[in-house]
Scaffold this active site. Structure first.
Site, PDB file in Angstrom:
ATOM      1  N   ASP A   8       0.866  -1.182   0.000  1.00 30.31           N
ATOM      2  CA  ASP A   8       0.000   0.000   0.000  1.00 30.31           C
ATOM      3  C   ASP A   8       0.907   1.238   0.000  1.00 30.31           C
ATOM      4  O   ASP A   8       2.136   1.133  -0.146  1.00 30.31           O
ATOM      5  CB  ASP A   8      -1.004  -0.046   1.158  1.00 30.31           C
ATOM      6  CG  ASP A   8      -0.372   0.183   2.522  1.00 30.31           C
ATOM      7  OD1 ASP A   8       0.881   0.283   2.599  1.00 30.31           O
ATOM      8  OD2 ASP A   8      -1.114   0.261   3.516  1.00 30.31           O
ATOM      9  N   CYS A  65       3.046  -3.129   4.123  1.00 31.54           N
ATOM     10  CA  CYS A  65       2.185  -1.999   4.491  1.00 31.54           C
ATOM     11  C   CYS A  65       2.844  -1.331   5.701  1.00 31.54           C
ATOM     12  O   CYS A  65       4.039  -1.513   5.930  1.00 31.54           O
ATOM     13  CB  CYS A  65       0.753  -2.435   4.743  1.00 31.54           C
ATOM     14  SG  CYS A  65       0.482  -3.541   6.145  1.00 31.54           S
ATOM     15  N   THR A  67       2.439  -1.792   9.000  1.00 33.29           N
ATOM     16  CA  THR A  67       2.849  -2.760  10.026  1.00 33.29           C
ATOM     17  C   THR A  67       3.038  -4.170   9.473  1.00 33.29           C
ATOM     18  O   THR A  67       3.610  -5.012  10.165  1.00 33.29           O
ATOM     19  CB  THR A  67       1.764  -2.861  11.114  1.00 33.29           C
ATOM     20  OG1 THR A  67       0.534  -3.270  10.478  1.00 33.29           O
ATOM     21  CG2 THR A  67       1.564  -1.524  11.830  1.00 33.29           C
ATOM     22  N   HIS A  98       8.664 -24.641   9.924  1.00 34.68           N
ATOM     23  CA  HIS A  98       7.566 -25.400  10.539  1.00 34.68           C
ATOM     24  C   HIS A  98       6.212 -25.149   9.893  1.00 34.68           C
ATOM     25  O   HIS A  98       5.351 -26.031   9.919  1.00 34.68           O
ATOM     26  CB  HIS A  98       7.474 -25.066  12.036  1.00 34.68           C
ATOM     27  CG  HIS A  98       8.568 -25.704  12.851  1.00 34.68           C
ATOM     28  ND1 HIS A  98       8.543 -25.764  14.228  1.00 34.68           N
ATOM     29  CD2 HIS A  98       9.725 -26.297  12.467  1.00 34.68           C
ATOM     30  CE1 HIS A  98       9.634 -26.387  14.655  1.00 34.68           C
ATOM     31  NE2 HIS A  98      10.376 -26.707  13.611  1.00 34.68           N
ATOM     32  N   HIS A 133       5.646 -31.783  10.379  1.00 32.80           N
ATOM     33  CA  HIS A 133       4.972 -30.505  10.147  1.00 32.80           C
ATOM     34  C   HIS A 133       4.016 -30.558   8.955  1.00 32.80           C
ATOM     35  O   HIS A 133       3.142 -29.707   8.840  1.00 32.80           O
ATOM     36  CB  HIS A 133       6.017 -29.406   9.942  1.00 32.80           C
ATOM     37  CG  HIS A 133       6.985 -29.304  11.073  1.00 32.80           C
ATOM     38  ND1 HIS A 133       6.607 -28.879  12.329  1.00 32.80           N
ATOM     39  CD2 HIS A 133       8.299 -29.628  11.151  1.00 32.80           C
ATOM     40  CE1 HIS A 133       7.660 -28.929  13.130  1.00 32.80           C
ATOM     41  NE2 HIS A 133       8.693 -29.381  12.454  1.00 32.80           N
TER      42      HIS A 133
HETATM   43  C1  RB5 Z   1      -2.119   2.649   6.414  1.00 36.64           C
HETATM   44  O1  RB5 Z   1      -2.190   3.866   7.071  1.00 36.64           O
HETATM   45  C2  RB5 Z   1      -1.943   1.509   7.403  1.00 36.64           C
HETATM   46  O2  RB5 Z   1      -3.108   1.314   8.126  1.00 36.64           O
HETATM   47  C3  RB5 Z   1      -1.535   0.248   6.684  1.00 36.64           C
HETATM   48  O3  RB5 Z   1      -0.378   0.485   5.953  1.00 36.64           O
HETATM   49  C4  RB5 Z   1      -1.218  -0.973   7.522  1.00 36.64           C
HETATM   50  O4  RB5 Z   1      -0.328  -0.649   8.552  1.00 36.64           O
HETATM   51  C5  RB5 Z   1      -2.350  -1.780   7.990  1.00 36.64           C
HETATM   52  O5  RB5 Z   1      -2.173  -2.862   8.564  1.00 36.64           O
END
Ligand code: RB5
Length: 152
Positions: A8, A65, A67, A98, A133
């Site tokens: 993203d 993205c 996180t 695994h 596994h």
């Molecule tokens: C975008 O602002 C953010 O929400 C996205 O990149 C991500 O971290 C979502 O999991």
């Protein structure tokens, strides 16, 4: 090994940096963007990468993205996808050894480029252990409740 790659808006820069890592290792990949031109919803990119795996156009995915959490959540809704969202090398390695993870979801707002590169390299270099596994991964892929489905 062929990758499908997506990000993203929060993950574009790191996605492009990691694409260079793949390129340097001679690993082919299809890049679904984003291209940095505007806001992009991460579930849309996760879906493109998951569909490429389902269609056999790629056998591994890389999603970035903010996180990595939303990418992993979204990708894991698709059959056959086993996405992992690691922040440490041990988790990245064990997810391959695994869990036979096939999609790496990373957080550009969590990891530096060096850390992310290390996680990608561990993901690339660690084979699935198979053996005991294999049946456990089959239970994941079956999508069934193990309490009622019995052993595969
Ligand atoms: C975008 O602002 C953010 O929400 C996205 O990149 C991500 O971290 C979502 O999991």
């Amino acid at each position: 090994m062929k990758f499908a790659v997506g990000a993203d808006h929060a993950g574009v820069e790191l996605k492009n940096q990691l694409g260079e890592v793949l390129r340097a290792r001679g690993i082919e990949f299809v890049d679904f963007g984003a291209d940095g031109s505007g806001s992009v919803d991460y579930p849309d990119k996760a879906a493109q990468v998951a569909r490429a795996l389902a269609a056999g156009e790629a056998d591994r995915g890389l999603l970035v993205c903010g996180t990595g959490v939303g990418m992993a959540m979204s990708a894991n809704r698709f059959a056959g996808v086993r996405a992992v969202n690691p922040t440490d090398s041990f988790t990245a390695r064990m997810s391959r050894a695994h869990n036979d993870a096939n999609v790496l979801a990373l957080g550009a707002r969590v990891l530096g480029a060096g850390q992310a590169t290390e996680l990608l390299e561990v993901f690339l270099d660690t084979p699935f252990d198979g053996d005991r596994h294999t049946a456990r991964v089959a239970k994941i892929d079956s999508g069934a409740d193990p309490a009622t489905a019995g052993s595969p």
